[in-house]
Design a protein around this motif. Structure first.
Motif, mmCIF file in Angstrom:
data_model
loop_
_atom_site.group_PDB
_atom_site.id
_atom_site.type_symbol
_atom_site.label_atom_id
_atom_site.label_comp_id
_atom_site.label_asym_id
_atom_site.label_seq_id
_atom_site.Cartn_x
_atom_site.Cartn_y
_atom_site.Cartn_z
ATOM 1 N N ILE A 154 0.805 -1.231 0.000
ATOM 2 C CA ILE A 154 0.000 0.000 0.000
ATOM 3 C C ILE A 154 0.836 1.280 0.000
ATOM 4 N N GLY A 155 2.177 1.141 0.076
ATOM 5 C CA GLY A 155 3.044 2.309 -0.029
ATOM 6 C C GLY A 155 3.059 3.204 1.194
ATOM 7 N N MET A 156 2.693 2.658 2.345
ATOM 8 C CA MET A 156 2.764 3.392 3.611
ATOM 9 C C MET A 156 3.408 2.488 4.646
ATOM 10 N N ILE A 157 4.122 3.104 5.593
ATOM 11 C CA ILE A 157 4.767 2.328 6.644
ATOM 12 C C ILE A 157 4.389 2.875 8.021
ATOM 13 N N LYS A 158 4.398 1.978 9.002
ATOM 14 C CA LYS A 158 4.280 2.429 10.391
ATOM 15 C C LYS A 158 5.519 3.259 10.726
ATOM 16 N N PRO A 159 5.404 4.331 11.497
ATOM 17 C CA PRO A 159 4.224 4.752 12.260
ATOM 18 C C PRO A 159 3.379 5.826 11.575
ATOM 19 N N GLU A 160 3.370 5.877 10.236
ATOM 20 C CA GLU A 160 2.551 6.885 9.555
ATOM 21 C C GLU A 160 1.072 6.644 9.837
ATOM 22 N N ARG A 161 0.352 7.711 10.085
ATOM 23 C CA ARG A 161 -1.063 7.608 10.462
ATOM 24 C C ARG A 161 -1.882 6.853 9.413
ATOM 25 N N GLY A 162 -1.567 7.073 8.152
ATOM 26 C CA GLY A 162 -2.377 6.498 7.084
ATOM 27 C C GLY A 162 -2.463 4.983 7.105
ATOM 28 N N ILE A 163 -1.404 4.304 7.530
ATOM 29 C CA ILE A 163 -1.426 2.842 7.480
ATOM 30 C C ILE A 163 -2.381 2.277 8.533
ATOM 31 N N TYR A 164 -2.475 2.957 9.669
ATOM 32 C CA TYR A 164 -3.421 2.512 10.707
ATOM 33 C C TYR A 164 -4.861 2.750 10.238
ATOM 34 N N ASP A 165 -5.104 3.927 9.655
ATOM 35 C CA ASP A 165 -6.450 4.235 9.153
ATOM 36 C C ASP A 165 -6.840 3.274 8.028
ATOM 37 N N HIS A 166 -5.869 2.923 7.189
ATOM 38 C CA HIS A 166 -6.122 1.958 6.112
ATOM 39 C C HIS A 166 -6.543 0.609 6.691
ATOM 40 N N HIS A 167 -5.828 0.160 7.696
ATOM 41 C CA HIS A 167 -6.137 -1.141 8.298
ATOM 42 C C HIS A 167 -7.541 -1.136 8.910
ATOM 43 N N VAL A 168 -7.887 -0.065 9.579
ATOM 44 C CA VAL A 168 -9.218 0.081 10.172
ATOM 45 C C VAL A 168 -10.293 -0.006 9.088
ATOM 46 N N ALA A 169 -10.073 0.715 7.986
ATOM 47 C CA ALA A 169 -11.077 0.763 6.921
ATOM 48 C C ALA A 169 -11.230 -0.590 6.228
ATOM 49 N N VAL A 170 -10.118 -1.253 5.944
ATOM 50 C CA VAL A 170 -10.164 -2.520 5.206
ATOM 51 C C VAL A 170 -10.808 -3.619 6.043
ATOM 52 N N PHE A 171 -10.494 -3.652 7.339
ATOM 53 C CA PHE A 171 -10.964 -4.760 8.175
ATOM 54 C C PHE A 171 -12.145 -4.414 9.066
ATOM 55 N N GLY A 172 -12.664 -3.199 8.928
ATOM 56 C CA GLY A 172 -13.872 -2.821 9.656
ATOM 57 C C GLY A 172 -13.682 -2.785 11.160
ATOM 58 N N LEU A 173 -12.554 -2.214 11.614
ATOM 59 C CA LEU A 173 -12.256 -2.166 13.045
ATOM 60 C C LEU A 173 -12.758 -0.866 13.679
ATOM 61 N N GLU A 174 -13.033 -0.932 14.959
ATOM 62 C CA GLU A 174 -13.274 0.282 15.746
ATOM 63 C C GLU A 174 -11.965 0.596 16.462
ATOM 64 N N PRO A 175 -11.321 1.727 16.150
ATOM 65 C CA PRO A 175 -10.000 2.004 16.714
ATOM 66 C C PRO A 175 -9.916 1.854 18.230
ATOM 67 N N ALA A 176 -10.882 2.413 18.952
ATOM 68 C CA ALA A 176 -10.822 2.372 20.415
ATOM 69 C C ALA A 176 -10.955 0.954 20.967
ATOM 70 N N ALA A 177 -11.521 0.049 20.168
ATOM 71 C CA ALA A 177 -11.714 -1.341 20.595
ATOM 72 C C ALA A 177 -10.649 -2.267 20.009
ATOM 73 N N THR A 178 -9.568 -1.650 19.503
ATOM 74 C CA THR A 178 -8.491 -2.400 18.852
ATOM 75 C C THR A 178 -7.233 -2.356 19.701
ATOM 76 N N LEU A 179 -6.634 -3.516 19.927
ATOM 77 C CA LEU A 179 -5.367 -3.597 20.656
ATOM 78 C C LEU A 179 -4.263 -4.021 19.684
ATOM 79 N N PHE A 180 -3.241 -3.172 19.570
ATOM 80 C CA PHE A 180 -2.124 -3.412 18.656
ATOM 81 C C PHE A 180 -0.894 -3.840 19.443
ATOM 82 N N ILE A 181 -0.188 -4.852 18.913
ATOM 83 C CA ILE A 181 1.000 -5.419 19.572
ATOM 84 C C ILE A 181 2.180 -5.252 18.636
ATOM 85 N N ASP A 182 3.194 -4.479 19.048
ATOM 86 C CA ASP A 182 4.343 -4.199 18.182
ATOM 87 C C ASP A 182 5.603 -4.082 19.045
ATOM 88 N N ASP A 183 6.755 -4.428 18.455
ATOM 89 C CA ASP A 183 8.009 -4.374 19.217
ATOM 90 C C ASP A 183 8.686 -3.008 19.151
#
Length: 203
Positions: free
Chosen positions: A139-168
């Motif tokens: 998709i041409g975006m990388i973490k921690p750019e805001r767009g990649i998180y918003d893209h993931h939310v939109a594609v998978f139908g997530l509610e951001p506040a109800a989402t727990l992300f695990i990253d190193d």
């Protein structure tokens, strides 16, 4: 605290081990010379552009023009990539599997080149078990750019506040929080278990 309904895993250094030193400790045995190579030739900033979608051919050509004396080791970075990811973190994978089996909605969000992730998914079948994955290289975006998180939310139908992300990476954790997600820094499976309990995620 909002109830967690979606769990999103990073991949590298959370589910599978990644260390470029593994092949290069053999190719460049001297630790100082190897550090110079990673600091000046195959740098983190150079590698992250493949995660953003740049082809390896283009990436290699760019560096070989600048560092012709290191052409072989520049090519070895991709050629020996499989040695950089020697094994999974079985205890982390077990947690992910239990979450899926318990009925939790699990997806993945990763900074990864498309071809190397395809290779990883062939080698590590558990990477095909979550509901899906957002791959930065696609998709041409990388973490921690805001767009990649918003893209993931939109594609998978997530509610951001109800989402727990695990990253190193703390930067990626902070990026998720800035996008309205809940997020925890991964250090090891035992700590992750404690974090999940803290968020009342049963598995």
């Amino acid at each position: 605290m909002t109830e967690i309904r979606h769990i999103v895993f990073d991949i590298g250094r959370v589910l599978i081990h990644y260390d470029p030193n593994l092949p290069f400790s053999r190719l460049i045995p001297d630790a100082e010379q190897r550090k110079w190579f990673f600091d000046n030739v195959c740098t983190h900033d150079w590698n992250i552009e493949q995660d953003r979608g740049r082809t390896w051919e283009e990436a290699e050509a760019l560096l070989i023009t600048e560092h012709p004396d290191h052409a072989e080791n520049i090519r070895n970075f991709r050629r020996l990539w499989h040695e950089m990811v020697p094994h999974a973190y079985d205890d982390s994978v077990q947690i992910m599997d239990k979450l899926i089996e318990s009925g939790h909605d699990v997806t993945m969000l990763t900074n990864f080149a498309t071809d190397t992730l395809a290779e990883a998914r062939q080698r590590f079948d558990f990477l095909n078990r979550p509901r899906g994955v957002t791959i930065s290289g696609e998709i041409g975006m990388i973490k921690p750019e805001r767009g990649i998180y918003d893209h993931h939310v939109a594609v998978f139908g997530l509610e951001p506040a109800a989402t727990l992300f695990i990253d190193d990476s703390q930067k990626n954790v902070d990026g998720a929080k800035a996008a309205g997600w809940q997020s925890v820094l991964f250090t090891d499976a035992k700590t992750l278990e404690a974090d999940l309990k803290r968020y009342d995620v049963a598995f």
